[in-house]
Design an enzyme around this catalytic site. Structure first.
Site, PDB file in Angstrom:
ATOM      1  N   ILE A 155      10.715  90.441 107.471  1.00 42.59           N
ATOM      2  CA  ILE A 155       9.845  91.065 108.468  1.00 42.59           C
ATOM      3  C   ILE A 155      10.085  92.556 108.619  1.00 42.59           C
ATOM      4  O   ILE A 155       9.322  93.253 109.266  1.00 42.59           O
ATOM      5  CB  ILE A 155       9.935  90.388 109.860  1.00 42.59           C
ATOM      6  CG1 ILE A 155      11.387  90.155 110.275  1.00 42.59           C
ATOM      7  CG2 ILE A 155       9.136  89.117 109.891  1.00 42.59           C
ATOM      8  CD1 ILE A 155      11.527  89.554 111.667  1.00 42.59           C
ATOM      9  N   GLY A 156      11.148  93.045 108.063  1.00 42.56           N
ATOM     10  CA  GLY A 156      11.372  94.487 108.183  1.00 42.56           C
ATOM     11  C   GLY A 156      12.528  94.950 107.328  1.00 42.56           C
ATOM     12  O   GLY A 156      13.375  94.155 106.935  1.00 42.56           O
ATOM     13  N   GLY A 179      15.315  98.235 107.236  1.00 45.64           N
ATOM     14  CA  GLY A 179      15.804  99.469 107.839  1.00 45.64           C
ATOM     15  C   GLY A 179      16.793 100.115 106.905  1.00 45.64           C
ATOM     16  O   GLY A 179      17.001  99.640 105.788  1.00 45.64           O
ATOM     17  N   SER A 180      17.426 101.169 107.382  1.00 43.63           N
ATOM     18  CA  SER A 180      18.371 101.882 106.519  1.00 43.63           C
ATOM     19  C   SER A 180      19.598 101.032 106.215  1.00 43.63           C
ATOM     20  O   SER A 180      20.231 101.199 105.178  1.00 43.63           O
ATOM     21  CB  SER A 180      18.784 103.188 107.184  1.00 43.63           C
ATOM     22  OG  SER A 180      19.257 102.925 108.478  1.00 43.63           O
ATOM     23  N   GLY A 181      19.949 100.108 107.110  1.00 42.40           N
ATOM     24  CA  GLY A 181      21.165  99.311 106.916  1.00 42.40           C
ATOM     25  C   GLY A 181      20.954  98.025 106.153  1.00 42.40           C
ATOM     26  O   GLY A 181      21.904  97.420 105.674  1.00 42.40           O
ATOM     27  N   GLY A 182      19.731  97.559 106.043  1.00 43.80           N
ATOM     28  CA  GLY A 182      19.485  96.289 105.365  1.00 43.80           C
ATOM     29  C   GLY A 182      18.130  95.703 105.721  1.00 43.80           C
ATOM     30  O   GLY A 182      17.226  96.412 106.159  1.00 43.80           O
ATOM     31  N   VAL A 229      15.611  92.645 107.533  1.00 49.45           N
ATOM     32  CA  VAL A 229      15.465  91.705 108.639  1.00 49.45           C
ATOM     33  C   VAL A 229      14.523  90.585 108.182  1.00 49.45           C
ATOM     34  O   VAL A 229      13.427  90.852 107.692  1.00 49.45           O
ATOM     35  CB  VAL A 229      14.890  92.389 109.902  1.00 49.45           C
ATOM     36  CG1 VAL A 229      14.775  91.393 111.051  1.00 49.45           C
ATOM     37  CG2 VAL A 229      15.761  93.574 110.321  1.00 49.45           C
ATOM     38  N   LYS A 244      19.318  89.603 110.648  1.00 45.10           N
ATOM     39  CA  LYS A 244      19.471  90.970 110.145  1.00 45.10           C
ATOM     40  C   LYS A 244      20.724  91.049 109.288  1.00 45.10           C
ATOM     41  O   LYS A 244      21.820  90.781 109.763  1.00 45.10           O
ATOM     42  CB  LYS A 244      19.563  91.933 111.337  1.00 45.10           C
ATOM     43  CG  LYS A 244      19.750  93.366 110.915  1.00 45.10           C
ATOM     44  CD  LYS A 244      19.400  94.307 112.034  1.00 45.10           C
ATOM     45  CE  LYS A 244      19.643  95.728 111.591  1.00 45.10           C
ATOM     46  NZ  LYS A 244      18.998  96.704 112.428  1.00 45.10           N
ATOM     47  N   ASP A 303      20.537 105.256 119.692  1.00 40.50           N
ATOM     48  CA  ASP A 303      19.462 105.223 118.705  1.00 40.50           C
ATOM     49  C   ASP A 303      18.167 104.658 119.313  1.00 40.50           C
ATOM     50  O   ASP A 303      17.537 103.772 118.741  1.00 40.50           O
ATOM     51  CB  ASP A 303      19.907 104.384 117.490  1.00 40.50           C
ATOM     52  CG  ASP A 303      19.097 104.693 116.240  1.00 40.50           C
ATOM     53  OD1 ASP A 303      18.391 105.726 116.220  1.00 40.50           O
ATOM     54  OD2 ASP A 303      19.163 103.903 115.283  1.00 40.50           O
TER      55      ASP A 303
HETATM   56  P1  ATP Z   1      16.696 102.105 111.014  1.00 40.88           P
HETATM   57  O1  ATP Z   1      17.420 101.232 110.057  1.00 40.88           O
HETATM   58  O2  ATP Z   1      16.492 103.473 110.502  1.00 40.88           O
HETATM   59  O3  ATP Z   1      17.328 102.074 112.350  1.00 40.88           O
HETATM   60  P2  ATP Z   1      14.690 100.218 111.834  1.00 40.88           P
HETATM   61  O4  ATP Z   1      15.108 100.123 113.276  1.00 40.88           O
HETATM   62  O5  ATP Z   1      13.212 100.127 111.583  1.00 40.88           O
HETATM   63  O6  ATP Z   1      15.209 101.547 111.176  1.00 40.88           O
HETATM   64  P3  ATP Z   1      15.886  97.646 111.385  1.00 40.88           P
HETATM   65  O7  ATP Z   1      16.621  97.666 112.666  1.00 40.88           O
HETATM   66  O8  ATP Z   1      16.567  97.078 110.196  1.00 40.88           O
HETATM   67  O9  ATP Z   1      15.419  99.105 110.979  1.00 40.88           O
HETATM   68  O10 ATP Z   1      14.545  96.840 111.644  1.00 40.88           O
HETATM   69  C1  ATP Z   1      13.507  96.825 110.720  1.00 40.88           C
HETATM   70  C2  ATP Z   1      12.272  96.208 111.357  1.00 40.88           C
HETATM   71  O11 ATP Z   1      12.484  94.801 111.522  1.00 40.88           O
HETATM   72  C3  ATP Z   1      11.946  96.732 112.765  1.00 40.88           C
HETATM   73  O12 ATP Z   1      11.181  97.889 112.720  1.00 40.88           O
HETATM   74  C4  ATP Z   1      11.195  95.567 113.370  1.00 40.88           C
HETATM   75  O13 ATP Z   1       9.834  95.652 113.006  1.00 40.88           O
HETATM   76  C5  ATP Z   1      11.817  94.351 112.672  1.00 40.88           C
HETATM   77  N1  ATP Z   1      12.808  93.691 113.551  1.00 40.88           N
HETATM   78  C6  ATP Z   1      14.092  94.049 113.733  1.00 40.88           C
HETATM   79  N2  ATP Z   1      14.711  93.214 114.582  1.00 40.88           N
HETATM   80  C7  ATP Z   1      13.790  92.297 114.957  1.00 40.88           C
HETATM   81  C8  ATP Z   1      13.790  91.167 115.861  1.00 40.88           C
HETATM   82  N3  ATP Z   1      14.889  90.825 116.539  1.00 40.88           N
HETATM   83  N4  ATP Z   1      12.648  90.479 116.006  1.00 40.88           N
HETATM   84  C9  ATP Z   1      11.533  90.836 115.329  1.00 40.88           C
HETATM   85  N5  ATP Z   1      11.451  91.885 114.479  1.00 40.88           N
HETATM   86  C10 ATP Z   1      12.561  92.617 114.297  1.00 40.88           C
HETATM   87 MG    MG Z   2      16.374  98.907 114.278  1.00 39.79          MG
END
Ligand code: ATP
Ligand code: MG
Length: 352
Positions: free
Chosen positions: A74-75, A77-80, A82, A97, A190
């Site tokens: 579903i997503g 981010g910089s760390g991995g 989701v 995550k 953040d």
């Molecule tokens: P960064 O890594 O730079 O902080 P980010 O916040 O977008 O960026 P992630 O925290 O890995 O990176 O999240 C990626 C995406 O996954 C989010 O933008 C969100 O759309 C989705 N996501 C994260 N956590 C959840 C959750 N608990 N429930 C539903 N969607 C989520």
């Molecule tokens: Mg995030």
């Protein structure tokens, strides 16, 4: 124009980490440090295990990695990554995550602290972390699934959010911040649209404080920082000391962005985006952005200005902002954020 040299302080601030230490990883794949123990079976805080008088909490609920089936990514981010996962027995959805482990000495100390906060978190406006696993170099966090994604996802669909809805979003985020700042005494560090998550009930919750934020930051800071500085308060950029008020600056920018439909700092020509160093320079040296008084209510403009002050002491606290006239204005108006989110396409279609 400020040269790269002048940002040395900033660079130090974000790269000052010690060399990786691996000896806390045992041959069995258990990660231990002081009272933290994390492995394939999950996380335990040993000090708490020995305090048998304590009531059971979510960590004690058996939640095994093999019971979680992956539905889809579903997503990222910089760390991995989701993933949306479903518990095979309960049918419950979670967001899983995964963060590649690359933990340094200072960071693992922070993790112990952050996991304690995560375990103890009991606030309806902070995303719950039910469990954590460590396996094959990846820490996986089992998070409460927020089925309408992040405020960033919402913004992509609606472009702008009207003041009454923004007041409702703000109130919920502020309650989460009051909890973090005044009850847990932690700074989120953040606050940005992708870390404010929404569900179909119209609930807004803060995520990525604690473990995942620490890990993601340490990962991102090792070589090149791949996160965003967009919402970072001036005192953090210039390497000064900072406190909870830095989250208030970030919140103000996020809310202003939701109202005007674009990130508030732009280059003067055609409202284009600023280069990295120009952005940092603008945040530190330019007057702070504000809400245009001809387009927004005086209460909203005042709220934004109470958040986006360059001097942290001039910013109101999360507790004070909860009583701000902008938040109070819509309090008895029965504004339902669920109606707004219901009109949007969900990030994942769950008609499986
Ligand atoms: P960064 O890594 O730079 O902080 P980010 O916040 O977008 O960026 P992630 O925290 O890995 O990176 O999240 C990626 C995406 O996954 C989010 O933008 C969100 O759309 C989705 N996501 C994260 N956590 C959840 C959750 N608990 N429930 C539903 N969607 C989520
Ligand atoms: Mg995030």
């Amino acid at each position: 124009m400020r040269g790269a040299k002048q940002w040395k302080q900033l660079k130090l601030d974000v790269t000052a980490q010690e060399a990786p230490v691996d000896n806390f990883l045992t041959a069995s794949g258990t990660f231990t440090d002081g009272d933290l123990r994390l492995n394939q079976r999950g996380l335990r805080l040993i000090s708490e295990e020995t305090q048998s008088s304590q009531s059971p909490n979510t960590e004690d609920v058996e939640l095994l990695r093999e019971d979680l089936e992956v539905i889809k990514v579903i997503g990222r981010g910089s760390g991995g990554t989701v993933q949306l996962v479903r518990h095979k027995g309960q049918g419950t959805f979670y967001a899983l995550k995964g963060i590649q482990m690359c933990i340094q000495e200072t960071v693992r100390k922070q993790i112990v602290q952050e996991l304690k906060i995560n375990k103890a978190s009991q606030c309806p406006h902070v995303v719950v972390c039910y469990h954590s696993f460590y396996h094959n170099g990846v820490i996986s966090l089992v998070l409460e699934y927020m089925d309408r994604g992040s405020l960033a996802d919402v913004l992509k669909q609606v472009q702008t959010i009207l003041e009454p809805y923004l007041a409702v979003v703000c109130k919920q985020v502020l309650k989460g911040l009051v909890y973090l700042h005044h009850e847990r005494h932690v700074i989120h560090r953040d606050i940005k649209p992708s870390n404010l998550l929404v569900n179909h009930k119209g609930e807004v919750k803060i995520t990525d404080f604690g473990v995942s934020a620490v890990l993601a930051n340490s990962m991102a800071q090792r070589n090149t920082f791949v996160g965003t500085y967009n919402y970072m308060a001036p005192e953090r950029i210039s390497g000064s000391s900072y406190d909870c008020k830095s989250d208030i600056w970030s919140l103000g920018l996020v809310i202003l962005e939701c109202a005007i439909g674009h990130f508030p700092y732009t280059s003067t020509e055609q409202e284009g985006s600023l280069s990295f160093y120009d952005l940092l320079e603008a945040i530190v040296d330019r007057p702070p952005p504000s809400a245009p008084a001809d387009q927004f209510s005086p209460e909203f403009c005042s709220f934004i200005s109470a958040c986006i002050q360059k001097d942290p002491k001039e910013r109101l606290s999360s507790l004070e902002l909860l009583c701000h006239p902008f938040i109070q204005k819509f309090e008895d108006k029965d504004i339902d954020l669920a109606i707004l989110v219901a009109s949007l396409n969900p990030p994942v279609n769950l008609d499986l």
